[in-house]
Every structure is written in C-alpha cells, then in structure tokens.
Design an enzyme around this catalytic site. Structure first.
Site, short mmCIF file in Angstrom:
data_model
loop_
_atom_site.label_atom_id
_atom_site.label_comp_id
_atom_site.label_asym_id
_atom_site.label_seq_id
_atom_site.Cartn_x
_atom_site.Cartn_y
_atom_site.Cartn_z
N ASP A 11 11.28 -49.80 -7.17
CA ASP A 11 11.67 -50.96 -7.96
C ASP A 11 10.99 -52.23 -7.42
O ASP A 11 11.20 -52.62 -6.27
CB ASP A 11 13.20 -51.09 -7.85
CG ASP A 11 13.76 -52.21 -8.71
OD1 ASP A 11 12.98 -52.93 -9.36
OD2 ASP A 11 15.00 -52.35 -8.72
N ASP A 35 10.43 -57.02 -16.26
CA ASP A 35 10.88 -58.42 -16.41
C ASP A 35 12.41 -58.50 -16.33
O ASP A 35 12.97 -59.37 -15.65
CB ASP A 35 10.37 -58.96 -17.75
CG ASP A 35 10.79 -60.41 -17.99
OD1 ASP A 35 10.16 -61.29 -17.40
OD2 ASP A 35 11.75 -60.64 -18.74
N THR A 119 1.60 -51.60 -19.29
CA THR A 119 1.63 -50.16 -19.60
C THR A 119 3.00 -49.68 -20.08
O THR A 119 3.18 -48.49 -20.32
CB THR A 119 1.23 -49.32 -18.38
OG1 THR A 119 2.20 -49.53 -17.34
CG2 THR A 119 -0.15 -49.68 -17.89
N TYR A 122 4.14 -52.82 -23.75
CA TYR A 122 2.86 -53.22 -24.34
C TYR A 122 1.88 -52.07 -24.56
O TYR A 122 0.79 -52.27 -25.11
CB TYR A 122 2.21 -54.32 -23.51
CG TYR A 122 2.75 -55.72 -23.81
CD1 TYR A 122 3.77 -55.91 -24.72
CD2 TYR A 122 2.20 -56.84 -23.18
CE1 TYR A 122 4.27 -57.17 -25.00
CE2 TYR A 122 2.68 -58.11 -23.45
CZ TYR A 122 3.71 -58.28 -24.36
OH TYR A 122 4.19 -59.53 -24.63
P1 ADP Z 1 4.71 -54.63 -20.38
O1 ADP Z 1 5.45 -55.36 -21.47
O2 ADP Z 1 3.66 -55.48 -19.71
O3 ADP Z 1 4.19 -53.31 -20.84
P2 ADP Z 1 6.95 -53.33 -18.96
O4 ADP Z 1 7.92 -53.99 -18.05
O5 ADP Z 1 7.47 -52.76 -20.23
O6 ADP Z 1 5.80 -54.43 -19.21
O7 ADP Z 1 6.18 -52.18 -18.19
C1 ADP Z 1 5.24 -52.39 -17.17
C2 ADP Z 1 5.39 -51.30 -16.13
O8 ADP Z 1 6.52 -51.59 -15.30
C3 ADP Z 1 5.61 -49.89 -16.67
O9 ADP Z 1 4.74 -49.03 -15.95
C4 ADP Z 1 7.06 -49.60 -16.32
O10 ADP Z 1 7.25 -48.21 -16.05
C5 ADP Z 1 7.22 -50.39 -15.06
N1 ADP Z 1 8.58 -50.76 -14.63
C6 ADP Z 1 9.72 -50.88 -15.36
N2 ADP Z 1 10.74 -51.29 -14.57
C7 ADP Z 1 10.23 -51.45 -13.31
C8 ADP Z 1 10.76 -51.84 -12.05
N3 ADP Z 1 12.03 -52.19 -11.90
N4 ADP Z 1 9.93 -51.87 -10.97
C9 ADP Z 1 8.61 -51.54 -11.10
N5 ADP Z 1 8.06 -51.17 -12.26
C10 ADP Z 1 8.85 -51.12 -13.35
#
Ligand code: ADP
Length: 173
Positions: A11, A35, A119, A122
């Site tokens: 995380d 986010d 990834t 988006y």
């Molecule tokens: P975007 O809108 O830029 O695609 P996302 O948050 O939907 O952003 O996804 C970006 C990446 O973050 C994905 O690979 C997702 O699996 C990952 N992700 C989601 N939650 C977490 C977290 N708590 N810590 C790290 N990576 C995360």
C-alpha cells in the site's frame, strides 16, 4: 543504480518516504484507487488543500504536505487516460514521471515512492506503462545525485511480476 531502486508490493499510503506520488486526476479532487487510499490515510486536510489548487494538467504535478500520512509530502501527478495509444499517452505518462522526479530533486527529497501511474482506472496497458516508468527513473537517476531511493510500489501480483522481470532484465533486481 541498483541500490537506488526498490520494488515493493503493498500500500503506497503506508510508505515512509519524503514523498509519495499520487495517481491524481486533473481536478485533484475526485479519485478512486490509490488516490482514495492516500486521502483516507492523509485525513481531510489534504482534500481541503487539493480543492483549492485549481486542478493540474495531464503530465504535470502539484506538491502538498502528507498531513497524517507517514510520507512527508504528496506529489500529485496526473497521468493520461488510455485512449488507444494515438493521443500522446506515452509522452504524457513519461512527463508525469519526469515532473515528479524533478520536483523531488528541486525539493531535495531523498526518497520517493511511485504507484503504477495510469494503469488502474485510466487503463494504460501495464507492460508498456512499466517500461516507461522504469525507463524514466533510470534515465533520471543516471544524471542525479540527490535522490537516494526510488520505490516502485505495486499493488497486484501481475504488476509485481512485470516490474520484477523488467528490472531483472536491466540488472536492477
Ligand atoms: P489511475 O487513475 O492513474 O489509473 P488508479 O489509482 O486507478 O490510478 O491505479 C493506479 C495503480 O495504483 C494501479 O496499478 C492500482 O492497482 C494501484 N493501486 C490501487 N490502490 C493502491 C494502493 N493503496 N497502493 C499502491 N497502489 C495502489
């Protein structure tokens, strides 16, 4: 170079670094995925501040404190939404990484942690996105002396496998 790059599965909101990079959108307000995890852990002061920033263009970043996060700062980076590849997505994604690294360098940060920008929601193809992420970080570190550690924080087994293979191919795993 090898000891300045780390691959972590977990995380991003738990990373104890000078700055975590948030996968933000242009409004800097609404978000799911990473986010949402960052805002939940940082507390309401972060949203109050990002609401006041007037958004951020794709490929660019804005810096805030980390508030209740273990990380001292958040670099809100806006990656591109995947639209098939013909809309300069690769350039915008590279710029999001580059801008994050540059602001970290300018601020004198020693440690930074990236998620796999673009990834998730988006839909940027994971393999190509990882190539850009690693390529930009390697290029930047070759000409930088200030950043001590760049963490790639992956959330899924699939991303972990992609990054482990790509870093291994470059002798960086
Ligand atoms: P975007 O809108 O830029 O695609 P996302 O948050 O939907 O952003 O996804 C970006 C990446 O973050 C994905 O690979 C997702 O699996 C990952 N992700 C989601 N939650 C977490 C977290 N708590 N810590 C790290 N990576 C995360």
């Amino acid at each position: 170079m090898k000891n300045r790059i780390a691959l972590v599965k977990g995380d991003l909101a738990k990373m104890n670094v000078d700055a975590v990079v948030n996968a933000a959108d242009e409004t800097l307000v609404v978000g799911g995925g990473v986010d949402a995890a960052i805002h939940k852990a940082a507390g309401p002061r972060l949203l109050e501040l990002t609401r006041s920033l007037g958004g951020c263009p794709v490929g660019k970043v804005k810096l805030t404190p980390g508030f209740d996060l273990p990380a001292k700062h958040v670099i809100h980076a806006v990656g591109p939404m995947w639209q098939g590849g013909g809309h300069h997505e690769a350039k915008f994604l590279a710029n999001a990484y580059k801008s994050s690294l540059l602001i970290a360098q300018n601020e004198g940060f020693k440690t930074i942690a990236f998620p796999c920008l673009s990834t998730g929601i988006y839909k940027y193809p994971k393999e190509e996105a990882a190539e850009i992420a690693i390529g930009e970080v390697v290029k930047f570190l070759a000409n930088d002396k200030s950043l001590q550690k760049v963490h790639f924080v992956v959330f899924t087994d699939e991303d972990h496998a992609i990054y482990a293979r790509k870093l291994g191919e470059r002798g960086l795993a």
